[in-house]
Structure formats: structure tokens, C-alpha cells
Design an enzyme around this catalytic site. Structure first.
Site, PDB file in Angstrom:
ATOM      1  N   HIS A  37      36.141   8.056  38.245  1.00  0.00           N
ATOM      2  CA  HIS A  37      36.394   6.901  37.388  1.00  0.00           C
ATOM      3  C   HIS A  37      37.824   6.396  37.562  1.00  0.00           C
ATOM      4  O   HIS A  37      38.061   5.200  37.645  1.00  0.00           O
ATOM      5  CB  HIS A  37      36.148   7.252  35.917  1.00  0.00           C
ATOM      6  CG  HIS A  37      34.730   7.119  35.505  1.00  0.00           C
ATOM      7  ND1 HIS A  37      33.751   7.983  35.917  1.00  0.00           N
ATOM      8  CD2 HIS A  37      34.117   6.203  34.717  1.00  0.00           C
ATOM      9  CE1 HIS A  37      32.601   7.618  35.394  1.00  0.00           C
ATOM     10  NE2 HIS A  37      32.791   6.545  34.668  1.00  0.00           N
ATOM     11  N   LYS A 102      27.772  13.379  27.171  1.00  0.00           N
ATOM     12  CA  LYS A 102      27.608  14.098  25.907  1.00  0.00           C
ATOM     13  C   LYS A 102      28.831  13.830  25.050  1.00  0.00           C
ATOM     14  O   LYS A 102      29.934  13.644  25.556  1.00  0.00           O
ATOM     15  CB  LYS A 102      27.392  15.601  26.129  1.00  0.00           C
ATOM     16  CG  LYS A 102      28.581  16.339  26.702  1.00  0.00           C
ATOM     17  CD  LYS A 102      28.278  17.821  26.857  1.00  0.00           C
ATOM     18  CE  LYS A 102      29.516  18.523  27.415  1.00  0.00           C
ATOM     19  NZ  LYS A 102      29.278  19.938  27.656  1.00  0.00           N
TER      20      LYS A 102
END
Length: 180
Positions: A37, A102
């Protein structure tokens, strides 16, 4: 509600999805963790293209373990999503539509999900060995030098997730906390 969704998908495909819905994904998704990212975002800020067309795509926050002989991928459990929060609005603003991970997301990410009409799914942490059985192919497509954090193109079949933040901004984590 239980739903089935082919990936990639459009905003129209998810507009009726609600936080708490169980969804089974089938098709192509991409994996990337924080190192990927960071690299994608820094490259974009320099005017370089993303390593794949992110429009209407879903990224799974995943750093799989090595595959056993004969297996497509190793354990494929989700990574904590908050580690991607500083990069997420840039990706959503450029067409990313779905994320799987999550844990909670920041207020800025939640607002970006709502503004861009995107969706955040959670996968069950600790179930990586079971989730890997829903991955039918895995191919590194970018940043091979990052090892497990390289960007992978994954084909999934009936990959189970839960809508944590829907395209209207309804947040399952906030609702659960309010009811405790």
C-alpha cells in the site's frame, strides 16, 4: 442476510448490502498489505500508475504463508486493516471499491467508504488455513521483492466475508459496541 457476489463488482451490485450481511465472493481479488500500500500510494503521488487497474477491484489485506507442495497458497488469514488506513482514502478516491481485512477502520476511512459508495468486508481472523481453501489460484503481479507482502492476483470461490461497513457508512463495529 446471506449473499453471493461475483468480483469484481460495481457500486450498484452492493448498494443493497448492509452491515452484518454474510457474503460469499467468487472471482478475482488482489492481495496487498501495508508495504505494498505504501509503495502504491508513493508511486501514485509521483504520477506513476497503480500496478493494476484498481477501479471496481477488491483488495484483501493478506500476507500468506508459503504454500505446501501441491497447494495454491499457504495460510491466508486477514491482516489488521488499520495498518492500511493512511493509504486507503487515496485508493478509494481512485476507484477501489472493496476491502477485506479484520478490525475497525478510522473515521477518515469510514467517511471515504461512504463518500465513494464502497464496502469493507471482514474475514474471520485465525481461520487462514480454512480461507486458503477458497483460493483457487494465486499469482504475484507486483512488488515481488516484498515477499509475502507482494501484490497477488487471487481467484476465489465462495470466499466467506461479513459486511463490516456498508456503502451507506453503516458500521457493524460501532453498532456492536453500542449494544454492549
Amino acid at each position: 442476510m446471506e449473499r453471493y457476489l461475483n468480483v469484481p463488482f460495481s457500486k450498484d451490485d452492493i448498494k443493497e448490502f448492509e452491515a452484518g450481511d454474510v457474503v460469499y465472493l467468487s472471482g478475482v481479488i488482489y492481495s496487498a498489505r501495508d508495504a505494498a500500500h505504501k509503495r502504491m500510494t508513493e508511486s501514485y503521488e509521483k504520477g506513476e500508475p497503480f500496478p493494476f487497474d484498481i477501479r471496481n477491484q477488491t483488495i484483501y489485506y493478506l500476507g500468506p504463508t508459503p504454500a505446501r507442495p501441491g497447494a495454491v497458497i499457504g495460510s491466508a488469514g486477514p491482516t489488521t486493516s488499520g495498518r492500511m488506513d493512511k493509504y486507503t482514502p487515496t485508493l478509494l478516491n481512485n476507484g477501489l471499491i472493496g476491502m477485506i481485512g479484520k478490525g475497525r477502520r478510522s473515521g477518515e476511512v469510514t467517511e471515504s467508504i461512504k463518500r465513494n459508495k464502497c464496502i469493507y468486508f471482514v474475514a474471520v481472523g485465525g481461520a487462514g488455513a480454512l480461507l486458503s481453501k477458497c483460493i483457487t489460484s494465486s499469482e504475484v503481479i507486483a512488488y515481488e521483492d516484498l515477499g509475502p507482502e507482494a501484490v497477488r492476483k487471487l481467484t476465489v470461490k465462495n470466499f466467506p466475508v461479513i459486511v463490516a461497513i456498508d456503502s451507506g457508512g453503516r458500521n457493524l463495529y460501532d453498532e456492536c459496541a453500542d449494544n454492549m
